[in-house]
Write an enzyme that holds these catalytic residues in place. Structure first.
Site, PDB file in Angstrom:
ATOM      1  N   LYS A   2       0.846  -1.189   0.000  1.00 20.47           N
ATOM      2  CA  LYS A   2       0.000   0.000   0.000  1.00 20.47           C
ATOM      3  C   LYS A   2       0.889   1.249   0.000  1.00 20.47           C
ATOM      4  O   LYS A   2       1.999   1.201   0.504  1.00 20.47           O
ATOM      5  CB  LYS A   2      -0.918   0.005   1.229  1.00 20.47           C
ATOM      6  CG  LYS A   2      -1.726  -1.264   1.437  1.00 20.47           C
ATOM      7  CD  LYS A   2      -2.805  -1.425   0.410  1.00 20.47           C
ATOM      8  CE  LYS A   2      -3.642  -2.683   0.687  1.00 20.47           C
ATOM      9  NZ  LYS A   2      -4.726  -2.862  -0.284  1.00 20.47           N
ATOM     10  N   HIS A  53      -6.232 -13.536  -7.824  1.00 19.12           N
ATOM     11  CA  HIS A  53      -7.104 -12.575  -7.149  1.00 19.12           C
ATOM     12  C   HIS A  53      -8.499 -12.645  -7.758  1.00 19.12           C
ATOM     13  O   HIS A  53      -8.647 -12.939  -8.939  1.00 19.12           O
ATOM     14  CB  HIS A  53      -6.543 -11.155  -7.263  1.00 19.12           C
ATOM     15  CG  HIS A  53      -7.166 -10.207  -6.283  1.00 19.12           C
ATOM     16  ND1 HIS A  53      -8.399  -9.631  -6.495  1.00 19.12           N
ATOM     17  CD2 HIS A  53      -6.735  -9.746  -5.076  1.00 19.12           C
ATOM     18  CE1 HIS A  53      -8.703  -8.862  -5.455  1.00 19.12           C
ATOM     19  NE2 HIS A  53      -7.717  -8.913  -4.580  1.00 19.12           N
TER      20      HIS A  53
END
Length: 473
Positions: free
Chosen positions: A168, A287
């Site tokens: 992040k 994902h």
């Protein structure tokens, strides 16, 4: 032999496709749909209509039906059940002959089962709840490139869940700063770091630059810790050709694992990439971006347990499954059900977990379940208990949000994980005793102590939207 005669016109679907006397064959593909019919459409007609529109039927009789064996190829609605707590909907069980589907093609299966039938006017809502893939069909699919045991051997990691982290901020970092974040996490004690699902090759960080900086960070962390490390390099791309180009480069620089967004990237692309990974000795992380658009509405769409089965057939070594305890949707019983569907060789029908059919995977390898989304050290006891060893526990903000930085966040998670695994192996109830276990471990880990203080009040206690129907009884 009786001569078949063509009779033009429209007839009720139930005349051809409702067969309550039918006993499914071991080779049939079986589907359970939750159907909410339009007012005035009875259950048998609605179930038969779904069977017809998802197999051989159309809105009128056609003379070309006489040119094939319709009695063999048609789908058969063979059972109807009430949906607990829902008077408007019902379950319809439909059997399809295996020869309706191309071997090894989840694309072809979905084109029939969840194709035009989902726009059918006779139903207000339609949801594919579960599919039984017969072993005869399973064996035509490539499945996971490597599977759980091969990955453990490649990474030399045994006896515990693996630890990961999504870097992040998910967008905006330069390749060099991104690599720095990866290095700090891996040297701090994580096994893997990860590209976020929407990191591809944007102007702020082109894919080749990211791959090079990340691989350098990975190799440096390996040298310093003496442990195998990896970063999921997302090769999802605008075209299959570009996807393979990125995968080849990842292999050239020595990356052990790559990543694909299997729903947005497409099932054809995913199946091909899984085969490439198998041939080239590269692990494949999957994902599930876009899944909630498809699976979150309890009355229309595709249940995630079906998307789980499709991924195992199409191919992937990891799959995101939700966390139960984090920020993302996930009922505990359902989640435990689809975790087993990913990992076990045989899963019996179990309505208490939303599993409508026995599922036999034969010798097809299992897939690591990935817990990711709003988790931190306080969740560790529950995560270890829920997911077990054959999982990846992935802390993004729960690593990078540590007051002392990425390496400290990684160290806190590693200490918490090892404390929970040790306590579990001693026979302790780690969910009930979680606070005591973590507090004791924190006495020897200032990183864990600070993490516990930072996130002690953080909870995600929203009600689950998509609950098991059995919970409504």
């Amino acid at each position: 032999m009786a001569v078949k005669k063509y009779s033009a016109g429209v007839k009720e679907y139930r005349q051809t496709y409702w067969m309550p006397e039918y006993t499914p064959l071991d080779s049939d593909i079986l589907a359970c749909f939750k159907i909410t019919p339009q007012p005035g459409v009875d259950r048998e007609e609605a179930a038969a209509a779904v069977a017809a529109e998802s197999s051989t039927g159309t809105w009128t009789t056609v003379w070309t039906d006489l040119l094939t064996d319709m009695d063999y190829y048609k789908g058969r609605a063979y059972r109807i059940e009430d949906v607990p707590g829902d008077d408007a909907a019902f379950y319809a069980f439909i059997a399809y002959p295996i020869d309706l589907f191309e071997e090894g093609s989840v694309v072809n299966v979905f084109t029939s089962l969840v194709g035009n039938v989902f726009g059918f006017k006779a139903v207000r809502g339609l949801r594919l709840e579960d599919v039984r893939f017969p072993l005869a069909y399973v064996k035509t699919c490539g499945g996971p490139p490597h599977g759980i045991q091969v990955e453990r051997d490649k990474m030399n990691k045994y006896g515990r869940p693996l630890l990961g982290c999504t870097i992040k901020p998910k967008l905006g970092l330069s390749a060099k700063n991104y690599g720095r974040a990866v290095y700090e996490c891996l040297r701090g004690g994580l096994d893997f770091t990860k590209d976020d699902e929407n990191i591809n090759s944007q102007p702020f960080m082109r894919w080749r630059d990211r791959f090079l900086f990340v691989q350098d960070a990975t190799e440096t962390a390996e040298a310093q810790t003496g442990e195998r490390k990896g970063h999921y390099l997302n090769v999802t791309a605008p075209t299959p050709e570009e996807m393979y180009k990125r995968a080849e480069f990842a292999k050239e620089i020595g990356a052990p694992i790559i990543m694909h967004d299997y729903i947005t990237g497409g099932f054809t692309a995913n199946t091909g990439l899984a085969k490439w990974c198998q041939d080239n000795g590269v692990l494949l992380h999957i994902h599930r971006a876009m899944h909630a658009v498809i699976d979150r509405n309890p009355n229309h769409g595709i249940h995630f347990r079906v998307l789980t089965k499709i991924l195992r057939l199409s191919g992937g070594d990891h799959l995101h499954t939700g966390t139960v305890v984090g920020k993302l949707e996930g009922d505990r019983a359902s989640t435990l059900g689809w975790i087993d569907l990913l990992r076990e060789s045989f899963i019996p029908e179990d309505r208490s977990r939303g599993i409508f059919f026995d599922q036999d995977w034969g010798s097809m390898p299992g897939v690591f379940a990935v817990a990711s989304g709003g988790i931190h050290v306080w969740h560790m006891p529950a995560l270890v208990n829920i997911f077990g060893d054959d999982s990846v526990l992935q802390f993004g903000g729960g690593t990078l949000g540590h007051p002392w930085g990425n390496a400290a966040g990684a160290a806190a998670n590693r200490v918490a994980l090892e404390a929970c695994v040790e306590a579990r192996n001693q026979g302790r109830d780690i969910e009930k005793e979680g606070k005591e276990i973590l507090t004791a471990a924190a006495q020897h880990s200032p990183e864990l102590k600070i993490a516990m203080e930072t996130w002690k009040e953080i909870k995600f206690e929203f009600d689950t939207v998509d609950k098991l129907d059995t919970q409504n009884r």
